[in-house]
Design a protein around this motif. Structure first.
Motif, mmCIF file in Angstrom:
data_model
loop_
_atom_site.group_PDB
_atom_site.id
_atom_site.type_symbol
_atom_site.label_atom_id
_atom_site.label_comp_id
_atom_site.label_asym_id
_atom_site.label_seq_id
_atom_site.Cartn_x
_atom_site.Cartn_y
_atom_site.Cartn_z
ATOM 1 N N TYR A 6 16.781 40.413 -43.538
ATOM 2 C CA TYR A 6 15.195 39.840 -43.576
ATOM 3 C C TYR A 6 14.718 39.550 -44.955
ATOM 4 O O TYR A 6 13.995 38.496 -45.112
ATOM 5 C CB TYR A 6 14.290 41.061 -43.319
ATOM 6 N N ASN A 7 15.346 40.061 -46.203
ATOM 7 C CA ASN A 7 15.042 39.623 -47.417
ATOM 8 C C ASN A 7 15.713 38.092 -47.764
ATOM 9 O O ASN A 7 14.863 37.175 -48.280
ATOM 10 C CB ASN A 7 15.702 40.654 -48.587
ATOM 11 N N GLN A 8 16.725 38.037 -47.198
ATOM 12 C CA GLN A 8 17.655 36.513 -47.391
ATOM 13 C C GLN A 8 16.633 35.443 -46.479
ATOM 14 O O GLN A 8 16.289 34.570 -46.957
ATOM 15 C CB GLN A 8 18.873 36.747 -46.628
ATOM 16 N N LYS A 9 16.160 35.982 -45.313
ATOM 17 C CA LYS A 9 15.136 34.968 -44.678
ATOM 18 C C LYS A 9 14.190 34.605 -45.534
ATOM 19 O O LYS A 9 13.703 33.484 -45.487
ATOM 20 C CB LYS A 9 14.903 35.752 -43.202
ATOM 21 N N ARG A 10 13.386 35.624 -46.020
ATOM 22 C CA ARG A 10 12.244 35.488 -46.997
ATOM 23 C C ARG A 10 12.382 34.376 -47.965
ATOM 24 O O ARG A 10 11.763 33.750 -48.373
ATOM 25 C CB ARG A 10 11.425 36.709 -47.266
ATOM 26 N N SER A 11 13.530 34.959 -48.627
ATOM 27 C CA SER A 11 13.885 34.049 -49.829
ATOM 28 C C SER A 11 14.252 32.792 -49.394
ATOM 29 O O SER A 11 13.661 31.789 -50.102
ATOM 30 C CB SER A 11 15.141 34.466 -50.431
ATOM 31 N N LEU A 12 14.758 32.454 -48.401
ATOM 32 C CA LEU A 12 15.017 30.785 -47.788
ATOM 33 C C LEU A 12 13.513 30.377 -47.456
ATOM 34 O O LEU A 12 13.410 29.211 -47.727
ATOM 35 C CB LEU A 12 16.092 30.917 -46.749
ATOM 36 N N GLU A 13 12.830 31.057 -46.813
ATOM 37 C CA GLU A 13 11.538 30.534 -46.400
ATOM 38 C C GLU A 13 10.459 30.190 -47.642
ATOM 39 O O GLU A 13 9.822 29.021 -47.806
ATOM 40 C CB GLU A 13 10.537 31.694 -45.632
ATOM 41 N N LEU A 14 10.627 30.921 -48.780
ATOM 42 C CA LEU A 14 9.992 30.619 -50.090
ATOM 43 C C LEU A 14 10.680 29.290 -50.786
ATOM 44 O O LEU A 14 9.973 28.516 -51.044
ATOM 45 C CB LEU A 14 10.040 31.848 -51.174
ATOM 46 N N LYS A 15 12.017 29.264 -50.714
ATOM 47 C CA LYS A 15 12.865 28.219 -51.000
ATOM 48 C C LYS A 15 12.409 26.731 -50.232
ATOM 49 O O LYS A 15 12.125 25.885 -51.099
ATOM 50 C CB LYS A 15 14.143 28.406 -51.231
ATOM 51 N N TRP A 16 12.193 26.933 -49.076
ATOM 52 C CA TRP A 16 11.765 25.856 -48.150
ATOM 53 C C TRP A 16 10.395 25.391 -48.523
ATOM 54 O O TRP A 16 10.054 24.111 -48.894
ATOM 55 C CB TRP A 16 11.799 26.066 -46.796
ATOM 56 N N ASN A 22 7.335 20.628 -54.158
ATOM 57 C CA ASN A 22 7.873 19.801 -55.288
ATOM 58 C C ASN A 22 7.932 18.526 -54.689
ATOM 59 O O ASN A 22 7.538 17.435 -55.487
ATOM 60 C CB ASN A 22 9.254 20.305 -55.693
ATOM 61 N N ASN A 23 8.116 18.257 -53.487
ATOM 62 C CA ASN A 23 8.277 16.765 -53.013
ATOM 63 C C ASN A 23 7.168 16.376 -52.200
ATOM 64 O O ASN A 23 7.133 15.113 -51.816
ATOM 65 C CB ASN A 23 9.567 16.797 -52.295
ATOM 66 N N GLY A 24 6.200 17.121 -51.326
ATOM 67 C CA GLY A 24 5.360 16.614 -50.631
ATOM 68 C C GLY A 24 5.666 15.874 -49.269
ATOM 69 O O GLY A 24 5.028 15.386 -48.621
ATOM 70 N N ARG A 25 6.829 16.171 -48.924
ATOM 71 C CA ARG A 25 7.512 15.727 -47.842
ATOM 72 C C ARG A 25 8.827 16.594 -47.333
ATOM 73 O O ARG A 25 9.142 17.267 -47.947
ATOM 74 C CB ARG A 25 7.677 14.313 -47.905
ATOM 75 N N TYR A 26 9.094 16.219 -46.096
ATOM 76 C CA TYR A 26 10.200 16.890 -45.612
ATOM 77 C C TYR A 26 11.383 16.115 -45.988
ATOM 78 O O TYR A 26 11.705 14.981 -45.918
ATOM 79 C CB TYR A 26 10.204 16.875 -44.046
ATOM 80 N N THR A 27 12.263 17.098 -46.715
ATOM 81 C CA THR A 27 13.687 16.428 -47.336
ATOM 82 C C THR A 27 15.001 16.895 -46.856
ATOM 83 O O THR A 27 14.763 17.836 -45.882
ATOM 84 C CB THR A 27 13.767 16.970 -49.006
#
Length: 69
Positions: A6-16, A22-27
């Motif tokens: 669950y922590n890993q999933k949340r971390s990835l969601e925050l990274k996403w 940062n980019n304002g678009r889907y990269t």
């Protein structure tokens, strides 16, 4: 174990989310992060199923009683 997933999933969601901010678009990096999130979700489902199976096995176990006559 499951809390780590669950922590890993949340971390990835925050990274996403940070990637989007940062980019304002889907990269392409966001696509890769999405794939990782999907894998973690699958791992979570498998772990939850294993936990439920163990729990059910314990609850459904017939008590062993020996009656001496």
């Amino acid at each position: 174990m499951i809390q780590d997933l669950y922590n890993q999933k949340r971390s990835l969601e925050l990274k996403w989310e940070q990637e989007y901010v940062n980019n304002g678009r889907y990269t392409l990096d966001m696509v890769r992060i999405d794939d990782k999130i999907k894998k973690v979700i699958t791992d979570i489902k498998l772990e939850e199923a294993a936990i439920a199976h163990r729990h059910n096995s314990i609850e459904n176990a017939a008590p062993e009683v020996s009656v001496a006559t």
